[in-house]
Each structure stands twice: as C-alpha cells, then as structure tokens.
Design a protein around this motif. Sequence first.
Motif, PDB file in Angstrom:
ATOM      1  N   ARG A 134       1.702   3.162  -6.226  1.00 23.10           N
ATOM      2  CA  ARG A 134       0.715   3.451  -7.257  1.00 23.10           C
ATOM      3  C   ARG A 134       0.066   2.155  -7.751  1.00 23.10           C
ATOM      4  N   GLY A 180       4.927  -1.908   2.827  1.00 18.03           N
ATOM      5  CA  GLY A 180       5.829  -0.814   2.462  1.00 18.03           C
ATOM      6  C   GLY A 180       7.025  -1.241   1.634  1.00 18.03           C
ATOM      7  N   ILE A 194       0.818  -1.204   0.000  1.00 15.47           N
ATOM      8  CA  ILE A 194       0.000   0.000   0.000  1.00 15.47           C
ATOM      9  C   ILE A 194       0.857   1.260   0.000  1.00 15.47           C
ATOM     10  N   THR A 195       2.066   1.155   0.561  1.00 14.67           N
ATOM     11  CA  THR A 195       2.938   2.325   0.564  1.00 14.67           C
ATOM     12  C   THR A 195       4.286   1.938  -0.035  1.00 14.67           C
ATOM     13  N   GLY A 196       5.136   2.928  -0.175  1.00 16.51           N
ATOM     14  CA  GLY A 196       6.460   2.635  -0.698  1.00 16.51           C
ATOM     15  C   GLY A 196       6.596   3.053  -2.138  1.00 16.51           C
ATOM     16  N   PRO A 197       7.736   2.719  -2.745  1.00 16.89           N
ATOM     17  CA  PRO A 197       8.068   3.270  -4.061  1.00 16.89           C
ATOM     18  C   PRO A 197       7.087   2.914  -5.175  1.00 16.89           C
ATOM     19  N   THR A 237      -1.543  -0.021  -4.374  1.00 12.18           N
ATOM     20  CA  THR A 237      -2.845   0.428  -3.869  1.00 12.18           C
ATOM     21  C   THR A 237      -3.932   0.105  -4.874  1.00 12.18           C
ATOM     22  N   ARG A 273       9.088  -6.431   6.879  1.00 12.61           N
ATOM     23  CA  ARG A 273       7.752  -5.993   7.279  1.00 12.61           C
ATOM     24  C   ARG A 273       6.690  -6.950   6.738  1.00 12.61           C
ATOM     25  N   MET A 278      -6.371  -6.166   5.571  1.00  6.08           N
ATOM     26  CA  MET A 278      -5.163  -5.888   4.783  1.00  6.08           C
ATOM     27  C   MET A 278      -4.059  -5.355   5.675  1.00  6.08           C
ATOM     28  N   GLU A 279      -2.864  -5.802   5.391  1.00  3.82           N
ATOM     29  CA  GLU A 279      -1.696  -5.258   6.073  1.00  3.82           C
ATOM     30  C   GLU A 279      -0.743  -4.721   5.016  1.00  3.82           C
ATOM     31  N   ASP A 280      -0.108  -3.637   5.357  1.00  7.53           N
ATOM     32  CA  ASP A 280       0.810  -3.026   4.413  1.00  7.53           C
ATOM     33  C   ASP A 280       2.229  -3.512   4.695  1.00  7.53           C
ATOM     34  N   ASP A 314       8.946  -3.828   1.946  1.00  9.19           N
ATOM     35  CA  ASP A 314      10.051  -4.238   2.806  1.00  9.19           C
ATOM     36  C   ASP A 314       9.808  -5.703   3.188  1.00  9.19           C
ATOM     37  N   PRO A 315      10.714  -6.612   2.801  1.00  7.87           N
ATOM     38  CA  PRO A 315      10.470  -8.031   3.042  1.00  7.87           C
ATOM     39  C   PRO A 315      10.291  -8.365   4.517  1.00  7.87           C
TER      40      PRO A 315
END
Lengths: 298, 347, 403
Positions: C49, C84, C43-46, C52, C89, C80-82, C86-87
């Motif tokens: 787009r 970001g 949902i977030t991070g580079p 999400t 996370r 849902m869990e985000d 990052d493996p």
Amino acid sequence: MNESIQTFLQLMLSGMSIGGVYAMVALGFVLIYKATGVFNFAQGELMMVGAYFSFYLITQYHLHFFQAFLLALIISAFLGIVVEFLILKPMVGEPIFSVVMITVGLAVMLKGTVSLVWGHDVHQFPSPFISSPLSLGGVTIFRSSFWTIVATFALVVIFILFFRVSKVGIAMRAVANDQRAAQIIGISIRKIFSISWAIAAVVATIGGFFFVNIFFVTPDISYIGMKAFPAAVLGGMDSVPGAIIGGLIIGIIENLAGGYLDKLLGGGIKEISSFVVLILILMIKPYGLFGKEEITRV
Amino acid sequence: MINGNFKTNYEDEIKIFQTTFVKFWLVILFVGLIIFPLVADRYFIYLCNLCGIAIIGALGLNILTGYTGQISLGHAGFLAIGGYTSAILSTKLGIPFWLAMPLSGIMAAMAGMIVAIPSLRLKGLYIAITTFAFGFIVDHLIIHWESMTNGPSGITAPRPSLGVFVFDSDKSYYFIIIVMVILATGFARNLFRSRVGRALIAIRDRDIAAEIIGINLTKYKIQAFSISSFYAGIAGSLMAHYFDVITFENFTLMLSIQYLAMIIVGGVGSILGSIYGAIFITLLPELIRLLTDLFRQEYPSLTTRFADLKSVTFGLIIIIFLIFGPKGLYGVWRDIKVYWKNWPFTY
Amino acid sequence: MVKKVSEVLILVGIVSILGLLGAEGAEVGVTDSTIKVGGVMLITGPIARYGTAAADGIAIYCKYINEMGGINGRKIDLIMEDDGYDPVRALAAAKKLIDRDRVFAFITTSGTPQTHQIVPLLGKENIPSLSGIIPQMPVADPPRTAFTFGMRYGHQMILATDYIMKDLKAKSPKMAILYQDDEYGKEVKWGALLACKHYGLQMVAEETYKRGAVDFSSQVLNLKRANPDYVYLATVIRETPIVLKEATKLGWAPVFIGNSSYCDESTIELSSRDAPEVLKKMIQVHYLSRFFEENPEMSQLKAGFKKIRPDIDTNKLLHYHILGWVNGLIFCEGVKRAGKDLTREGLIKGWESMSNFNTGGLAGIISFGPNKHFADTSGRIFKADLDKNIWVPITDWRKPSFE
C-alpha cells in the motif's frame, strides 16, 4: 483487590481470550489428524480464508451478520471438501513426507491467492459486538473475546456429543481407529475424509470470525496457525478436549511469559514461549496431555 | 546409441562414473563451468552463484529428508547458524574465511545433533514440528542476542581473500562457490556408496527392519542430522560472505519451505534432483518476472501482483509435483530418456 | 547421465551467448535525449500500500517533467523493479538494473532490510542514489554515493519529546516504549532513549513484540502497570490500532507518540470506532505536508496527478504519494544542477550543491552538502481529527532541539 493478583488474573483472562482462538484452530488440526492421519499445515490459512469470506459477504454483498456468518460456514465447508478432493485424495498411500508437504504447499498457495485477490490492506471487521469491554470484578475483556471463550467451550460439548451420539461421528471414530475394519462394516472412508476436512474448515472459519473482531482482516492473520501447533501437540494430537485445553493453556502460558518473564530475560519471550513448550512436550510427553500413547518408538 | 548400461558385478554398480561417456561429458561440463563466468554478464553470474549456494543447501536437506526420511522444516535455522557463525568469527575474531567456513559447518552440525535428540524418540510428523519450532528459536536468538549477532541490524562479513587477492567480484566468488558445489556433490554421491549412506536409506525405508539387520538407529540418525546441517552451515557461510550484509530477514520460514520445494521439484532422494530443483526454484522468480514483463503493457495490474503471483505459483508447483511427479524433475527426465531409448517400441 | 550433462551444456551455451549480447559497451545510462534511472521499489508484499504509492509518486513526477520538456533536454526513462519486501530479491533487482539496464542512477530504495542489502552495492559500483522512503540512515556507514532525505524516526521521537517538554510544559513525565523487534524498532528506541536522557526523563517500561505478532495484551498490561504518561510507539499499520484498543480495554489512556511510518488515515479509520478516547490524545510526527493543505507545490502535484493518473483520487493521497513526488523533485533538481554534461560525479556534486532547497511547502527545507548526504528536514506534530478522519498539524515546521 490486591494489585498483583489483579495483574495475574488479567493476564490469565487475556491469555484465555487469545487461547480460545488457538484452540479453535488446533481443533481443526485434531479433527483432520484424528480421521485421516494428515497433519494439516494449512489450518491457519483456512482460518484466514474463512475470515475473508465473512468479511466480504458483509461489506460487499451487504448481508446481515448472521446470514453472512452462516453462508461463510457453508462456503468454507465446501472449500474443505474441494481441497480434500483435489489435493488430498490423490495422496492416499503416499509417504508421510509428501502428505505433509502438500499441506505446506496448500498453505503457501491459499495465502498467495487471498493476497492476490483481496490485497494486503488491513480492514476493520464490522463487528456485531459492542466495542466497550466487559468488566468482570476488576479485570476486563473484550466482549468478542468473552464470546470466543464461550464458543470454544460450546464447541467442545458439541464435538464430544457429535463423536458419542451422531452416526457420522461414530463412523469417524471407527475410521480413526482402524480404517480397514471400518471399511468392512460399510463405512465409506472417502466420505469420512471429506466430512472431516469440511468440519475442520468450518471450525477454522468460526475461529477466524471471532479473531478478526479484534485483530482486523489481513492475510497476515494466518500466523495464528503456527501458534496452534503447540496447542494441538500439548493437548495430544488426537484429542478434541485436548486441543481446546491445549489452546487455552498455550494462550495463558504466552501471556504469563509476556507479563513476568519478558522483563527478566530481555524481551521476545512471549512469542517464543509456546515453541519452547512444544519442544519440551515432545521430549517429555510426546503424546500430549490427552493423546493416545500410540506413537511408534524406534 | 547406448542400449543400456548392464552391470555384471557389484563394483560396476557403485562406480562413481558409470561409463566413459559420463566421464567425457563431465569434463566438458567442467570446462563449460570454467569458461562461463568469462563470457556471461554479471547478473547471470549472480544468479548462478545463488543457484550454487542453493544447491549446497538442497543437497544437505536431501540427505536428511530425501535419503533418511526425517522431514525438516527448520533448514533455514541451520543456514542462519552457519551464516552467523562465519560472520561473527570473521568480524569479531578476525578468523579468515577459509577457516571460518568449515567452522560454521561444524557449528551447524552440532546444532543439528541437538535437534536430532527428539528425533530419536519420535518419527514422521513430530520431527517436522520439532524442526519447525527450532527455526523460530534460532530466529529469536539472532534478534535478541544483540551483543553477539548485532541484533536486527545484521552483520557485514568481509569478502574472503587469499594473500593480497580479495574475492570481491561476483566472478571471483563464483569460483569459490563452484569448488564448494563440486566438493559437496562429490561427497554426497560418495556418501551413498558407503556403509553410512546405505544405512540412512535403510532407515528411511523401514526403520524397524533396519535396526534388526544391525543398523544403530541412534548413531545414524544423529549422523544424518549433522551431515545435513553441516551442508546447510556451509551454504549459510557462503551466503554471509557473498551478501554485503546478513540479517535475520534472510533466514525465514519461507526459506525452509523453499528448500523443501527444491528437493520436491528436483527429486526426493536424488543427488542430481537436488541440483535441478535448486536451480529451478532459484530461477523461478526470474521466470515469473519475465512473464509479467511480457504482459506488462496489456495488464499493468499484473506487475503490482508479482509477489503474490510468486507465492501462488510456488505453492502450486509444490502441489503439482507431489501429485503428478513425485519423483521430481529427475524422475521426469529419466522417464523421457527411457521413452526415447526404446522408441518407437514403447508401450 | 549423458543426456543430462549435454542438456546442462546446451543451457550453459545459451546462457553464455546471452551474456555476451548483454555486455556491449556504452555510456552508462545517459544519451543526448534520455537518462536511464533505476528504482528498486516495494510494489508488492505486505506493505505494498505504501510502496506502490511512493512508486506512483515518483513515476508521475518523472512523466510530468518529461511532458514539460525534460531536464536539460533529456527525458527520464524510469525503470522500476519490484522486490516484494525480500532483501535477496532487492539485491537481484539492483544487480539487474545495474548490469542489464545499465542505469545511470537510482532514485529510490525500498524498505529497511532491502535498503540495507543494496546500498553497499551501489557504493561499490559508485552509482549515485537518492532514497526517501525510509527516513532513517540506511546503513551504519553509508557510502558517499548514497543520498537520503527525510527525518529519522529517532529524530521524530526527539521532536515529539521537545513538544511535550516545551509546548505542553510537562513536569518530569514518565515515559515508556513499545517497539517492534527489528531495525525500525531499534531506531525509534534509540531516539526515545536519547530524548529521555537529554531531558532527564525516566523510561519506566520497555516492551517489545515480534513482527507478525497479533496479541499485545501482556505488553500493554505491563506498560500500564509501569504507569507512564507518554508511550513511544514503534509499531506499524495493523499493530497500532490493536494497541490502542488494548489500552482502551484496560481503561487506560496515556498519550501515545506515533511516527511517520504509519501517520496514515487508516490508523484513524481502524481505531476511531473502538478506541476514540486514546486516539484523540495520540500525537504523531511527520515531515511532509498532507494532501488537504494548500501550497504552491501541492497544487502542481495535484495537477500532475490529475493529468497523468486521473484514476488516483487526489483527495485520498497517502503521504507516500507525496514522498514519491518530493523524491522526484530532489532527484531532478540534482540532475538539473549537474548541467548539460551529465556524469555520475556531476550528479553527486549537483546534489551536494543543494543547500536550503525549498520544496514549495511539500516538505521542510532540504539541505545537502559535501559532507552531508543525509538532508534532515523539519517535521510537525499532528493530532487526529475524528470528524474528518484526517491527521491535522498542530505545530509549524520545526527541527529537533538536539541530535
């Protein structure tokens, strides 16, 4: 023209194009280091923030190109002063570790803030330059890259004059040389520190402005900051022409390594070459090409 | 109420367990640590294991940066060397974990010695830049030395086993980690009671003076680097066998910065500080997630900003601690203790 | 020291009590009226787009189905869990969903590195999972609970080569590749090399770049010097237009071959001004239909989007929105087939029974089977329409000629 010579020239020219941007970011490092003795790890982020300023002034507020550019310079100068006041000022007299780490923290925070406010999307910068490339006797270059190189050299001249002629520049040199003596003759060190951060942020913004003409606006462009370390170290950490020449050389080395060595050594050499150069320089000639031999040996 | 712990001779000052009270509470803590996995749920144990690995890495970094004064921006590189050595040894050569883990520590320590070479000539900033470049070079080697590291796909290291028992669950792995954390903490604490540790502190405080009183700078700096990277290697190895697969993505520059943040937040040059900091930074994303969950209903856009919010908070925490609490959580805790001890006669 | 230790102890105590509370026994994630489904999303991070968009697609489908009465009387409770991007996370998020929320199944997984990190765990826990965001085999030896659909990047390259050789009837063209030095680039390269070997083509240049790199001038120059006719591109959103611009700068216009990871209108927006010639020649492969196409499921999708998320403009849907929707479609079909008495084993059986499942035009035919947990769908070749700023299909749905 012989094809291999043409390839070589093209690699050199491309290297100088990207090297010009490295040079501008490295110039920011050097200006801050020279005046305040702080190594600013957030210089790449300042460049990115500056690029975002100009981008949003143009697209959101529909300013004209040069108006937006000038306004972005003013805003980033202000940002530099604010950063210095809020973050660096309380750190005077703290150990070097804390001062370095605070700029690392600043880098992380600036990048996070920009992504938080403007998102991660990739935007096209409304470039003022004509998109067709410039051809110089068989080798080609983006028009904006050409102007990057021109601007880089212009900046060297401006800063050399600035440090020789202007009162502020001379005061900055005095502070860099001996803070206590400078204070005695009535120079306000605080003011000089603010000014050098403001100038560094402005230079970063100029670099960012030229950079995003080709490489788009996204938070990830702060990556350039990492490439500017080798440039600053190669040129000598306290030398203005050193930063520019260091930047150009690093750009050229990267492209030559990418052009000739990548195939022989299995790829990825281009990205790593500048860091290898960095370590070699630190081992052989730690004060760089033009730096003062002031490193305390232990 | 204890009024103070007044020392009357030098032996007292360098005792590991300063008072009987400390001994008593340490026993309680130990029992608590044993009971914890039996009652906690697996997610907690998982977080706890992450904290344990982070504690070992942070202790290592604190030995180099906090105690010896050499800034390292390449700690993730040493973790990567440790993790990959362990994974390669156990998958390619079938060496058991119990041997692979110390070997990975040694491998990282050797890399540390190599990185130490430029630090013999340079100080301060320059060593930060060297270690920074080192991190990138390790990253490059992992990606491009495919025959050894399996390239970007990463390696799956087997879980450790003892006879027929495999440390397969989070709970059983917890015990390995806790033993390593206790060993690492004990060793670090002892190190600074010894000649070596004191020499390192002397180097940090004033290297020229240290040299004058007969401390061999070359030898001790190399030692600091190798001990620190040994710790990182062990932490990397524990990581490799705990995660089902490790790739270069686990060891980014951000990880190095996280480790630095741990010692800043916990307390630079403090063993307990490393522990506090490691726990704080490891649980920080968890905390932010809880907060964003609270506001999820009112501001749904917040959740989509989680990662950015995380890095903003992260940067802010580094800055705030450096400006307002340079001694970290450890210092804050000590100040509070002193305040209450003298209460109401504080001035 | 004393207080320090006692503080730690209190913490340990609190933690343990919380742990006890969380560990009550229950039927995993299924009640008579709900099914708990977990998703580790990007949902977030580079590349948020795309992440999400996929998450929205899934969430909207689930809500849509719930409003229609659910599946076999049960409503889907999607958690849902985000991660970001990052493996570590991602692993934490998966463990949280399994242990805290006690979900029944996983509906999608995240980017390649994250998927790598969590799929083995889901296998160990025997939790069925369906992922479609990364059309590539998630791990070398996937566990039997992991289901994936889509078209591998490698197969997309084969499909593109088929098109070049069979439709364009190219006479032994020279090929080259530019790839990102991670798992994604490796996958594309694998397919490209396989295709070249199959058709006996010569791969004249292989260039690579590090993720995050900005300057591609030497790579593109090296490619140009080798003078290939076609270049496979394993780049992402920002890199693709930069490469196209570099080629334009050098006055070189080969046919670039793209894949589904960036078959997005933003590629056109970012390069149509500075590199229109190269862009016009470029071909892309994708395995989903696009928002402007008319088919029965697409009108349902648009109705669903309009009803539940009127803020999303259905004329600007990304293919990841559609991917999320198809993901939900396949997931729910499996649950439906598992019947009233829903178990994890039943869901696996349910998916396995889906052979020749028609997605109503949104994607090709989906076929799972007892030993086939990767449903390789068919794809199409796209070309850029610079007037409308969209990628338009120029072939019908097809499968790669070999694997």
